[in-house]
Every structure is written in structure tokens, then in C-alpha cells.
Design a protein around this motif. Structure first.
Motif, PDB file in Angstrom:
ATOM      1  N   UNK A 141       0.827  -1.211   0.000  1.00 50.44           N
ATOM      2  CA  UNK A 141       0.000   0.000   0.000  1.00 50.44           C
ATOM      3  C   UNK A 141       0.859   1.258   0.000  1.00 50.44           C
ATOM      4  N   UNK A 142       1.978   1.211   0.699  1.00 52.37           N
ATOM      5  CA  UNK A 142       2.908   2.342   0.676  1.00 52.37           C
ATOM      6  C   UNK A 142       3.481   2.532  -0.726  1.00 52.37           C
ATOM      7  N   UNK A 143       3.778   1.408  -1.399  1.00 50.93           N
ATOM      8  CA  UNK A 143       4.263   1.496  -2.768  1.00 50.93           C
ATOM      9  C   UNK A 143       3.223   2.091  -3.695  1.00 50.93           C
ATOM     10  N   UNK A 144       1.960   1.664  -3.542  1.00 50.92           N
ATOM     11  CA  UNK A 144       0.885   2.212  -4.370  1.00 50.92           C
ATOM     12  C   UNK A 144       0.611   3.662  -4.071  1.00 50.92           C
ATOM     13  N   UNK A 145       0.724   4.047  -2.788  1.00 51.02           N
ATOM     14  CA  UNK A 145       0.404   5.418  -2.387  1.00 51.02           C
ATOM     15  C   UNK A 145       1.481   6.427  -2.696  1.00 51.02           C
ATOM     16  N   UNK A 146       2.730   5.959  -2.883  1.00 50.51           N
ATOM     17  CA  UNK A 146       3.838   6.891  -3.094  1.00 50.51           C
ATOM     18  C   UNK A 146       4.302   6.951  -4.551  1.00 50.51           C
ATOM     19  N   UNK A 147       4.711   5.808  -5.106  1.00 55.01           N
ATOM     20  CA  UNK A 147       5.206   5.855  -6.480  1.00 55.01           C
ATOM     21  C   UNK A 147       4.305   5.117  -7.468  1.00 55.01           C
ATOM     22  N   UNK A 148       3.041   4.894  -7.074  1.00 53.48           N
ATOM     23  CA  UNK A 148       2.079   4.322  -8.009  1.00 53.48           C
ATOM     24  C   UNK A 148       2.389   2.898  -8.399  1.00 53.48           C
ATOM     25  N   UNK A 149       2.786   2.079  -7.447  1.00 54.40           N
ATOM     26  CA  UNK A 149       3.159   0.691  -7.718  1.00 54.40           C
ATOM     27  C   UNK A 149       2.019  -0.035  -8.421  1.00 54.40           C
ATOM     28  N   UNK A 150       2.289  -0.548  -9.610  1.00 55.56           N
ATOM     29  CA  UNK A 150       1.266  -1.240 -10.385  1.00 55.56           C
ATOM     30  C   UNK A 150       1.879  -2.434 -11.111  1.00 55.56           C
ATOM     31  N   UNK A 151       2.474  -2.190 -12.285  1.00 55.96           N
ATOM     32  CA  UNK A 151       3.141  -3.280 -13.010  1.00 55.96           C
ATOM     33  C   UNK A 151       4.228  -3.931 -12.156  1.00 55.96           C
ATOM     34  N   UNK A 152       4.810  -3.138 -11.258  1.00 57.41           N
ATOM     35  CA  UNK A 152       5.896  -3.644 -10.417  1.00 57.41           C
ATOM     36  C   UNK A 152       5.447  -4.748  -9.468  1.00 57.41           C
ATOM     37  N   UNK A 153       4.123  -4.896  -9.270  1.00 58.35           N
ATOM     38  CA  UNK A 153       3.626  -5.912  -8.331  1.00 58.35           C
ATOM     39  C   UNK A 153       3.633  -7.314  -8.927  1.00 58.35           C
ATOM     40  N   UNK A 154       3.658  -7.408 -10.246  1.00 55.16           N
ATOM     41  CA  UNK A 154       3.500  -8.709 -10.910  1.00 55.16           C
ATOM     42  C   UNK A 154       4.499  -9.762 -10.422  1.00 55.16           C
ATOM     43  N   UNK A 155       5.794  -9.425 -10.288  1.00 59.28           N
ATOM     44  CA  UNK A 155       6.736 -10.468  -9.828  1.00 59.28           C
ATOM     45  C   UNK A 155       6.400 -11.043  -8.457  1.00 59.28           C
ATOM     46  N   UNK A 156       5.783 -10.233  -7.596  1.00 64.00           N
ATOM     47  CA  UNK A 156       5.527 -10.686  -6.233  1.00 64.00           C
ATOM     48  C   UNK A 156       4.389 -11.705  -6.150  1.00 64.00           C
ATOM     49  N   UNK A 157       3.564 -11.767  -7.186  1.00 65.33           N
ATOM     50  CA  UNK A 157       2.528 -12.798  -7.229  1.00 65.33           C
ATOM     51  C   UNK A 157       3.181 -14.179  -7.161  1.00 65.33           C
ATOM     52  N   UNK A 158       4.319 -14.309  -7.850  1.00 64.84           N
ATOM     53  CA  UNK A 158       5.008 -15.601  -7.921  1.00 64.84           C
ATOM     54  C   UNK A 158       5.636 -15.996  -6.589  1.00 64.84           C
ATOM     55  N   UNK A 159       5.777 -15.049  -5.686  1.00 69.51           N
ATOM     56  CA  UNK A 159       6.340 -15.345  -4.364  1.00 69.51           C
ATOM     57  C   UNK A 159       5.233 -15.553  -3.340  1.00 69.51           C
ATOM     58  N   UNK A 160       4.258 -14.661  -3.331  1.00 68.52           N
ATOM     59  CA  UNK A 160       3.275 -14.657  -2.246  1.00 68.52           C
ATOM     60  C   UNK A 160       2.166 -15.681  -2.401  1.00 68.52           C
ATOM     61  N   UNK A 161       1.866 -16.108  -3.621  1.00 66.24           N
ATOM     62  CA  UNK A 161       0.853 -17.165  -3.773  1.00 66.24           C
ATOM     63  C   UNK A 161       1.337 -18.470  -3.151  1.00 66.24           C
ATOM     64  N   UNK A 162       2.534 -18.949  -3.496  1.00 68.93           N
ATOM     65  CA  UNK A 162       3.001 -20.172  -2.818  1.00 68.93           C
ATOM     66  C   UNK A 162       3.236 -19.988  -1.325  1.00 68.93           C
ATOM     67  N   UNK A 163       3.660 -18.792  -0.917  1.00 68.44           N
ATOM     68  CA  UNK A 163       3.859 -18.546   0.511  1.00 68.44           C
ATOM     69  C   UNK A 163       2.539 -18.676   1.260  1.00 68.44           C
ATOM     70  N   UNK A 164       1.489 -18.051   0.731  1.00 71.27           N
ATOM     71  CA  UNK A 164       0.184 -18.099   1.395  1.00 71.27           C
ATOM     72  C   UNK A 164      -0.318 -19.532   1.515  1.00 71.27           C
ATOM     73  N   UNK A 165      -0.118 -20.312   0.467  1.00 71.05           N
ATOM     74  CA  UNK A 165      -0.583 -21.696   0.500  1.00 71.05           C
ATOM     75  C   UNK A 165       0.227 -22.526   1.505  1.00 71.05           C
ATOM     76  N   UNK A 166       1.521 -22.253   1.578  1.00 70.98           N
ATOM     77  CA  UNK A 166       2.349 -22.971   2.541  1.00 70.98           C
ATOM     78  C   UNK A 166       1.967 -22.619   3.975  1.00 70.98           C
TER      79      UNK A 166
END
Length: 479
Positions: A141-166
Motif C-alpha cells: 500500500x505504501x508502494x501504491x500510495x507513493x510511487x504508483x506501484x502497479x506493473x511492479x507488483x506482478x513479480x511478487x505474485x510468484x512469491x506470495x501465492x506459494x507462501x500463502x498456501x504454505x
């Protein structure tokens, strides 16, 4: 005899196939066809445009009161199929960004560093998993609120989806931490240069003025998002069958996710995880201070992937094959962006976007002063389904909304807030958003499942936005 014959004959009938929701490509192409049909009914028209310096960049903006009808150019049969190629071409930077980042993470996955690291993290977070959600979402949210984090979030899907499931949640929780964390921050941004900065520049307001009010709004939207995700995550943790992704998650192939026996991190794996952390820090610095965008970010992740490969003692050919494997995993996520842009191509080439803009702004101008701000809010919200780009929508609408706000007794700051809320909220559901559709495709979450899950939060956002907008219009940013 005839009865037994009929029974036997009935048993030979093939069972009816269960109806399946269309594949994301079929869904997107269907929207292209519907949009093309509408071009035969919406009159063609356009505004004149001029180039202006907004902030420190040149932007092409519309000129108010210059709308005029032009010769119609509805989309033909063959042109419908051309839009897919044109959409791919126009969004090539995003498509190849996804491929390169996917390839870099393919190399990272080949070292088993992330897999082992997440397994160790899950063990250390036993019985405390739920507290990761507010921490992670606040950072996004800080990334979205400050520098408009958008496309930059895509790589983190590949990390946080397996993390959440684990951690005992589901893939939807992992994707939501990224999408709704950055989305809430982006929507209620207090210093996003791509939305607030551009809109205030066109409205001739001091850059990032009104920050105190927007900070309060940011806290409200982020808190709502975190609470919504945590409530769902707790329910799934208690009973996995309550997950909307239960059946799909059970069928996932975990070869590259989180399965098998885990050992402690090796020194080399620790270095690789440290390399990922340094990459994320450099990413934030580059975007905030050096105005990095897709090309620079893709290059950064590629450097990270190559170095990680060598640190992990992968041979050159193994690095290349891992890169290809990473790209393959993201084919759907990358190409769906082109289909989303294809819809915009239809509207642009048929000259119908400006007609929709003119009709909507005319309706807003006729509203009583007390409802003008809400009218702008509704208008911007609906337009965002056609123009999901924040800076693009600002350049298209603010030159019209600025004088309109003066005429209807709405403070220009309020008009900017109406724009930012209208532009941001629906980003989490609109199928024309390439970033959203790519993220869902990478997480293997059907759009319909995501929509069904997130729509209560989106409606809550719209209500909260209307209340905040009304308060600032009547009591804070008065004319």
C-alpha cells in the motif's frame, strides 16, 4: 423387452458436459467483439488536443469545448481480429516485461532458494501466520500510495501465492495481499506522481497539495482491505474447504512451488535470498528517485536472475533452460495483456471514447451543485473500465473536469479526488486492466472467482469513497 431395450439404450447416451466458464482469452475476445458491435451505435467524435508540460513531462491533453463529430469508422469483421495483434504491439513493453521477469524467477526457482526460504519462514511463523498479512499489505500500500506501484507488483505474485498456501491459506489470499494491498494504496494515494501529480498539474494545483486529507483516506482504504483479507484468510485457515479456490488449489502442480522435504537454507541459498531483497530495495530507489519504469525494472530482475544462477552453481545451459521455463509459466499472464489492450484499440480507432466522454460530462454539468462531485465520481468510475491507465485518464478527463468543477461549484481538489477514486477502485475488477488480468493468470485464479470474492470489498470502497467525497465537498474543500 421394449422397456429393457430403452433402459439399455438410455445408458449408452453420453452424459451432458458441465458448463465451463470461458477461458480468459475467450472472455477477452468476447469483450472485443461486443465493443466492436457498439461502435456501430455510438456516434464518432473527438476533441482537439494539445501538448502541455505537466510536471516535468510533455503530455497530450484534450481541449475543453472542442468536441465535434467526425466521420464514423465502426470496427469491421477483419479489423476485430487485427485488434489482437495491435493490442499485443501496443502493450509489448508490458508483455516482454512479464516474460523477462518470469524468466528471471525461473532461474531463481531452479536454485531452490525461494522454495527452501519460504518453507523455513512458514515453520518460524507457526501460529502467527495471520500477522504477515497486514505487514505485507501495508508495504504494498505504501508502494501504491507513493510511487504508483502497479506493473511492479506482478513479480511478487510468484512469491506470495506459494507462501500463502504454505502458511495454510489459499492462492486467493496470496494474490489479494499483492493486488488489494497495492490497489488500496494506489486508489487512495497521497503522492502518486502518475495520478495525483498529473491530475493536479492539469488542474493547475500545487503538486501533492491536500496530502493530509488524502493520508486519512489512505489509512481508511488500507485498513478496509487488510481487514477484508484477514477475515477471509482466517476462515480458510480454519476450514480449507471454505476457500473459493479449494478445488483448483488441490489440483495445482507444486513441482515449482512448495512441496517435498525441506532442509535449512544453505549459505548459497541465503545469499540468493539476500540478492532478491537487495533487488527489491534497488527497485524502490530506482522508481522513486530515478523515474525507472518497465525497461529498467525488467533489466534489474534479469541481472538478479543471472547472478542468482551463478551463485546457485547452475551451468550456463541450465540458466538458459530455467529462464525459458519461467517464461513458459507466464505465457497466459503475458499475452492476456494484449487482449485487454485490444479492447482499447477498438475504442480509439472508432473515435468513440471522446463521444462517451462528452456525453458523460454533459450529464454531470446538469446536476445540482451538491451532487456534482458525486456525478464526477460516478463518471470517472465508469470511464475507468474503458481507460484503465491512470495518467491516460487524467490527460483525457481533467481538462474537461477542471472547468466543469469551476462552473458547478466544486473545488478543483475535490475534482481531483473524484478522479483518483474513480480511476483506482475499479482497477481491482475491470477486465480491461492488463495488470490485473496478468496477475490473476499468473496466480491461476479465474476472473469470475476473483470478482465474486472481491466485489463486497469493492462496493465498500465505492461507499467509503462517496462518503469521503461528500464530506470534503461540503466541509473541507469548499469553493
Amino acid at each position: 423387452m421394449s422397456g429393457s431395450a430403452n433402459t439399455a439404450e438410455g445408458n449408452t447416451q453420453k452424459p451432458k458436459k458441465k458448463w465451463e466458464f470461458p477461458h480468459v482469452f475467450a472472455l477477452m475476445f468476447g469483450l472485443i467483439i461486443i465493443t466492436a458491435i457498439l461502435t456501430y451505435f455510438i456516434p464518432a467524435g473527438e476533441y482537439d488536443r494539445e501538448t502541455k508540460i505537466v510536471g516535468d513531462q510533455e503530455r497530450t491533453v484534450v481541449i475543453n469545448d472542442t468536441y465535434h463529430e467526425v466521420e464514423g469508422s465502426p470496427t469491421g469483421f477483419f479489423e476485430i481480429f487485427e485488434t489482437v495483434h495491435k493490442g499485443m504491439t501496443q502493450s509489448a513493453d508490458i508483455i516482454f516485461f512479464i516474460f523477462i521477469v518470469g524468466g528471471a524467477f525461473g532461474i531463481l526457482n531452479a536454485t531452490k532458494a525461494i522454495e527452501t526460504g519460504l518453507a523455513n519462514l512458514s515453520m518460524k511463523m507457526a501460529d502467527k501466520e495471520i500477522y504477515l498479512i497486514p505487514v505485507i499489505m501495508t508495504l504494498f500500500a505504501l508502494g501504491g500510495g507513493t510511487f504508483g506501484m502497479s506493473e511492479e507488483t506482478i513479480p511478487f505474485i510468484m512469491i506470495l501465492v506459494p507462501l500463502a498456501m504454505k502458511l495454510g491459506f489459499d492462492s486467493l489470499t496470496g494474490a489479494a495481499m499483492v493486488i488489494m494491498g497495492s490497489g488500496a494504496g494506489f486508489t487512495a494515494s497521497f503522492m502518486n506522481p502518475f495520478t495525483i501529480g498529473v491530475a493536479q498539474g492539469i488542474a493547475e494545483l500545487p503538486t501533492f497539495s491536500g496530502m493530509a486529507v488524502r493520508l486519512v483516506m489512505w489509512f481508511i482504504f488500507v485498513a478496509l482491505s487488510i481487514a477484508f483479507v484477514m477475515i477471509y484468510a482466517k476462515k480458510v485457515k480454519k476450514n480449507p474447504e471454505k476457500s473459493l479456490m479449494y478445488k483448483i488449489d488441490k489440483e495445482r502442480n507444486f513441482d515449482d512451488s512448495l512441496s517435498g522435504e525441506y532442509t535449512k537454507l544453505t549459505a548459497r541459498q541465503g545469499i540468493i535470498i539476500g540478492l532478491l531483497a537487495v533487488t527489491i530495495i534497488i527497485l524502490a530507489i530506482g522508481v522513486i528517485y530515478f523515474k525507472w519504469f518497465i525497461m529498467e525494472i525488467a533489466s534489474l530482475f534479469l541481472i538478479m536472475g543471472v547472478i542468482a544462477g551463478f551463485v546457485g552453481r547452475l551451468r550456463v545451459n541450465e540458466i538458459a533452460n530455467a529462464f525459458i521455463a519461467g517464461c513458459k509459466d507466464l505465457i497466459v499472464g503475458a499475452l492476456v495483456v494484449g487482449f485487454a489492450y485490444g479492447i482499447l484499440v477498438v475504442l480509439e480507432e472508432s473515435n468513440t471514447i471522446d463521444t462517451i466522454l462528452f456525453a458523460a460530462s454533459s450529464l454531470v454539468s446538469q446536476l445540482p451543485t451538491a451532487f456534482s462531485a458525486i456525478g464526477m465520481y460516478v463518471f470517472q468510475s465508469l470511464l475507468n473500465f474503458l481507460v484503465p491507465s491512470g495518467s491516460g485518464q487524467a490527460a483525457l478527463t481533467m481538462p474537461i473536469m477542471t472547468p466543469l468543477s469551476d462552473l458547478t461549484g466544486v473545488n478543483r481538489q475535490t475534482a481531483v479526488m473524484a478522479f483518483q477514486l474513480g480511476d483506482g477502485i475499479s482497477n481491482a475488477i475491470t477486465p480491461t486492466s492488463g495488470v490485473l488480468m496478468a496477475s490473476l493468470a499468473i496466480a491461476k485464479i479465474p476472473w469470475t472467482t476473483w470478482f465474486r470474492w472481491v466485489i463486497p470489498l469493492i462496493l465498500l470502497f465505492y461507499i467509503a469513497g462517496a462518503i469521503i467525497l461528500t464530506i470534503v465537498h461540503l466541509f473541507i474543500w469548499t469553493v
